[in-house]
Scaffold this motif. Structure first.
Motif, PDB file in Angstrom:
ATOM      1  N   VAL A 134       0.876  -1.167   0.000  1.00 43.36           N
ATOM      2  CA  VAL A 134       0.000   0.000   0.000  1.00 43.36           C
ATOM      3  C   VAL A 134       0.910   1.212   0.000  1.00 43.36           C
ATOM      4  O   VAL A 134       1.597   1.486   0.993  1.00 43.36           O
ATOM      5  N   GLY A 135       0.933   1.913  -1.122  1.00 42.77           N
ATOM      6  CA  GLY A 135       1.875   3.020  -1.260  1.00 42.77           C
ATOM      7  C   GLY A 135       3.295   2.484  -1.221  1.00 42.77           C
ATOM      8  O   GLY A 135       3.668   1.613  -1.995  1.00 42.77           O
ATOM      9  N   LYS A 136       4.075   2.970  -0.253  1.00 46.18           N
ATOM     10  CA  LYS A 136       5.462   2.503  -0.108  1.00 46.18           C
ATOM     11  C   LYS A 136       5.601   1.453   0.986  1.00 46.18           C
ATOM     12  O   LYS A 136       6.690   0.957   1.230  1.00 46.18           O
ATOM     13  N   ASN A 137       4.501   1.126   1.649  1.00 46.51           N
ATOM     14  CA  ASN A 137       4.540   0.168   2.760  1.00 46.51           C
ATOM     15  C   ASN A 137       4.219  -1.239   2.272  1.00 46.51           C
ATOM     16  O   ASN A 137       3.290  -1.455   1.491  1.00 46.51           O
ATOM     17  N   LEU A 138       4.974  -2.206   2.781  1.00 44.82           N
ATOM     18  CA  LEU A 138       4.784  -3.606   2.437  1.00 44.82           C
ATOM     19  C   LEU A 138       4.389  -4.367   3.701  1.00 44.82           C
ATOM     20  O   LEU A 138       5.045  -4.254   4.742  1.00 44.82           O
TER      21      LEU A 138
END
Length: 142
Positions: free
Chosen positions: A39-43
């Motif tokens: 999600v966006g830059k988060n894994l």
């Protein structure tokens, strides 16, 4: 969701002539699989996939088509549906199935048999997406 468990493996081996070793390899690809979500830059952390297959899995269309083909073959074994060119009419394209019958009762009977056959292999018919239409030369039919 397609479940490739005990009975399904036997079906793939016998019904479609798939070697048992290949069935075993396919089962290995479907067990103990994990995924992550970005999600966006988060894994996210890894999580197990307990039902079905990973989205975009190359085996998915092959297994789905094989499972649906098996269910359709079960339905066409002994039905009293409308015959055109000597065969019962149960037509399939991708995940759409069309049942032709000489009466509403015949179509219902074939549909019930199809639902039972799909459950046997791990598929589920979506009742909300199911439509039917009657066509007759009789003005009072329907």
């Amino acid at each position: 969701m397609i479940q490739l468990g005990g009975r399904s493996c036997i079906i793939f081996s016998i019904e479609f002539g798939v070697p048992k070793k290949l069935v075993k390899l396919i089962k290995m690809c479907l067990t103990e699989t994990y995924s992550r979500v970005r999600v966006g830059k988060n894994l996210s952390d890894m999580f197990p996939i307990r039902n079905g297959m990973k989205q975009g899995d190359d085996l998915s269309p092959l297994l789905f088509n094989s499972a649906l083909e098996y269910a359709i073959r079960r339905v066409q074994v002994n039905q009293d549906g409308l015959k055109l060119n000597g065969t019962h009419q149960l037509l399939a394209y991708a995940d759409d199935v069309i049942i032709l019958g000489g009466s509403v009762d015949t179509v219902k009977k074939i549909a019930e048999t199809l639902v039972a056959a799909t459950k046997e292999i791990g598929l589920e018919v979506n009742a909300h997406k199911t439509k039917y239409m009657t066509v007759s030369r009789d003005q009072n039919a329907g």
